[in-house]
Design a protein around this motif. Structure first.
Motif, mmCIF file in Angstrom:
data_model
loop_
_atom_site.group_PDB
_atom_site.id
_atom_site.type_symbol
_atom_site.label_atom_id
_atom_site.label_comp_id
_atom_site.label_asym_id
_atom_site.label_seq_id
_atom_site.Cartn_x
_atom_site.Cartn_y
_atom_site.Cartn_z
ATOM 1 N N LYS A 1 0.815 -1.142 0.084
ATOM 2 C CA LYS A 1 -0.064 0.107 -0.166
ATOM 3 C C LYS A 1 0.714 1.336 0.005
ATOM 4 C CE LYS A 1 -4.542 -0.547 1.931
ATOM 5 N NZ LYS A 1 -4.278 -1.946 2.662
ATOM 6 N N LEU B 1 2.474 1.888 -3.303
ATOM 7 C CA LEU B 1 1.618 1.956 -4.613
ATOM 8 C C LEU B 1 1.524 3.785 -4.153
ATOM 9 C CD1 LEU B 1 -1.382 -0.373 -4.905
ATOM 10 C CD2 LEU B 1 0.166 0.674 -6.454
ATOM 11 N N TYR C 1 4.166 5.758 -5.151
ATOM 12 C CA TYR C 1 4.223 5.497 -6.635
ATOM 13 C C TYR C 1 3.218 6.762 -7.333
ATOM 14 C CZ TYR C 1 3.639 4.537 -11.666
ATOM 15 O OH TYR C 1 3.558 4.698 -12.892
ATOM 16 N N HIS C 2 2.188 6.829 -6.920
ATOM 17 C CA HIS C 2 0.983 7.717 -7.277
ATOM 18 C C HIS C 2 1.143 9.206 -7.098
ATOM 19 C CE1 HIS C 2 -1.883 4.969 -9.369
ATOM 20 N NE2 HIS C 2 -1.572 3.923 -8.272
ATOM 21 N N THR D 1 2.040 -0.296 -14.117
ATOM 22 C CA THR D 1 0.705 -0.271 -13.640
ATOM 23 C C THR D 1 0.531 -0.746 -12.107
ATOM 24 O OG1 THR D 1 0.459 -2.471 -14.356
ATOM 25 C CG2 THR D 1 -0.239 -0.992 -15.926
ATOM 26 N N ASP D 2 -0.823 -0.537 -11.540
ATOM 27 C CA ASP D 2 -0.930 -1.197 -10.345
ATOM 28 C C ASP D 2 -0.838 -2.517 -10.328
ATOM 29 O OD1 ASP D 2 -1.300 1.545 -9.871
ATOM 30 O OD2 ASP D 2 -3.445 1.450 -8.837
ATOM 31 N N THR E 1 1.612 -4.623 -7.564
ATOM 32 C CA THR E 1 1.052 -5.528 -6.458
ATOM 33 C C THR E 1 1.240 -7.123 -6.831
ATOM 34 O OG1 THR E 1 -1.121 -5.407 -7.636
ATOM 35 C CG2 THR E 1 -0.912 -4.157 -5.771
ATOM 36 N N SER F 1 -6.449 -5.129 -13.761
ATOM 37 C CA SER F 1 -6.078 -5.545 -12.233
ATOM 38 C C SER F 1 -4.796 -6.510 -12.345
ATOM 39 C CB SER F 1 -7.043 -6.208 -11.664
ATOM 40 O OG SER F 1 -7.388 -7.764 -11.986
#
Length: 442
Positions: A34, A37, A40-41, A62-63, A67, A132
């Motif tokens: 988490k 991420l 990163y964002h 990409t996410d 993950t 995803s």
């Protein structure tokens, strides 16, 4: 069937070495994902978007990628036993799920083997459409590639921890056009994302040709992920095996100039008993150290993810600094009468004359090995006119601060802090059942 089953080896060491019966990923792990991420964002993606980094390296994170589980990539010429090796690792021999293996070139596909509740096959088009999953960026290679991509899901302890990718054989002297999709680029996409790359060879027909050299070149900078495998080692005498081992190293010499050459494993990775009068003890030891290697990747996956995102951030930052510098130079040189197009073309075609790359190196923490080549920017600005960018100093707001500062903070502080937090938690003396990892550099 009885003679056959008698000649099979006991595969229990696979389960033991990979600790397949033990624990699940911890809450700490998902917490770290988490945080990663979030960094990163907040700090990296905005810079990517502002300076269209994806147009330069075609590497959008990409996410799903952040993950995703570690990826193990199998590469090598035809019929060297890549699919057999995967069948062996997953214990699929003799089951209906077994990957097809045969002498003639079979796998013209990229097969992605993942964990799922039940056994099923997924078409590449479906995999790429699912954002995803970490495979959605593959859409850009086009329809004819997606037809060559297939996913297999099955319940398996090992697949709960990693994803395996089997690739089409590297065919010597076969033209890219014949494949119908950009083979080298697709290969590069997988190489860039793999946590471990198994390059598998058959020592009885080791043919070191052009496509192999090309492949080694594509792996520059990924040396620490590569493992070479001399498979089917029990089909040669020890003396011949030594000869092949030497030849392989010789062929790699010009391509791999690192202090530590890739590790080579010599064994026969399939369930059959080793041929009589061969170095069985050696083969077994080699197999176990390969499994330990695999286990390493599983255990260090969070550290590897953080390092990967940080490496990515470093490249994004350099790209932003370069575009900024091109812009600066352009405005400086434009003057009153310059034809904007001519002025810019001169800068892009001969950046050295304007010290563009040198001026970036003078900035802190930029390694010359991380600089893209100038041709990349000729293409980049060919697609993205200079007028579509703003300089870094304009990417600041009263509330949000500056883009450059954020990405620098992520590289210098936030990611290293997350890394040390993760490393501490994995080495904590509190939980005794996890054996100390003797391979990790203390």
């Amino acid at each position: 069937g009885e003679a056959l089953s008698a000649a099979l080896r006991n595969p229990s060491h696979i389960e033991d070495t990979l600790r397949l019966s033990s624990a699940e990923p911890s809450a700490e792990f998902s917490g770290a994902v988490k945080t990663l991420l979030n960094i990163y964002h907040k700090a990296i993606k905005p810079v990517e978007q502002a300076f269209k980094y994806n147009e330069l390296r075609q590497h959008e994170v990409t996410d799903g990628e952040v993950t995703s589980k570690p990826m193990v990539l199998f590469l090598g010429p035809w019929s060297v036993g890549k699919s057999s090796m995967i069948n062996y690792l997953l214990g699929l021999h003799g089951t209906p799920q077994e990957l097809y293996t045969g002498a003639e070139p079979t796998t013209s596909e990229y097969t992605v083997i993942m964990h799922g509740e039940k056994f099923r096959t997924i078409e590449g088009i479906v995999m790429a459409a699912d954002s995803s999953r970490s495979f959605s960026p593959l859409e850009k290679f086009g329809q004819s590639f997606l037809e060559k991509l297939v996913g297999i899901e099955m319940p398996h302890k090992l697949l709960e921890r990693l994803t395996i990718v089997d690739t089409p054989g590297i065919i010597e002297n076969r033209k890219q056009q014949e494949r119908g999709y950009p083979y080298n680029e697709v290969c590069q996409w997988f190489i860039d994302r793999a946590d471990l790359i198994f390059l598998v060879f058959d020592p009885t027909k080791l043919d070191v040709g052009g496509e192999l050299e090309m492949l080694f070149r594509q792996m520059k900078g990924r040396e620490s992920q590569i493992r070479l495998i001399l498979n089917k080692a029990d089909s040669l005498s020890t003396q011949d095996l030594m000869r092949v081992y030497g030849a392989l190293f010789w062929s790699m010499a010009p391509l791999i100039n690192v202090t530590e050459p890739p590790r080579v494993y010599v064994s026969s990775f399939w369930p059959q008993a080793y041929a009589p009068d061969t170095s069985r003890d050696l083969f077994m030891k080699e197999e176990i150290s390969l499994l330990e290697d695999l286990n390493q990747v599983i255990e260090n996956q969070m550290e590897n993810k953080i390092a990967f995102i940080r490496q990515h951030a470093i490249r994004v930052r350099i790209h932003a600094l370069l575009v900024d510098r091109y812009l600066q130079t352009y405005y400086d040189k434009l003057g009153w009468f310059g034809d904007p197009y001519e002025v810019f073309r001169d800068i892009v075609n001969d950046p050295d004359k304007y010290y563009i790359l040198k001026s970036i190196l003078a900035k802190t923490n930029v390694s010359k090995f991380d600089l893209p080549d100038k041709e990349a920017y000729q293409d980049f600005f060919g697609v993205n006119p200079i007028s579509s960018f703003k300089q870094l100093s304009y990417h600041c707001s009263w509330t949000g601060g500056c883009l450059l500062e954020k990405i620098e903070k992520a590289i210098s502080y936030e990611l290293p802090a997350l890394l040390s937090r993760v490393s501490k938690s994995t080495d904590s003396p509190g939980c005794e059942e996890k054996p100390k990892n003797r391979w990790r550099r203390q």
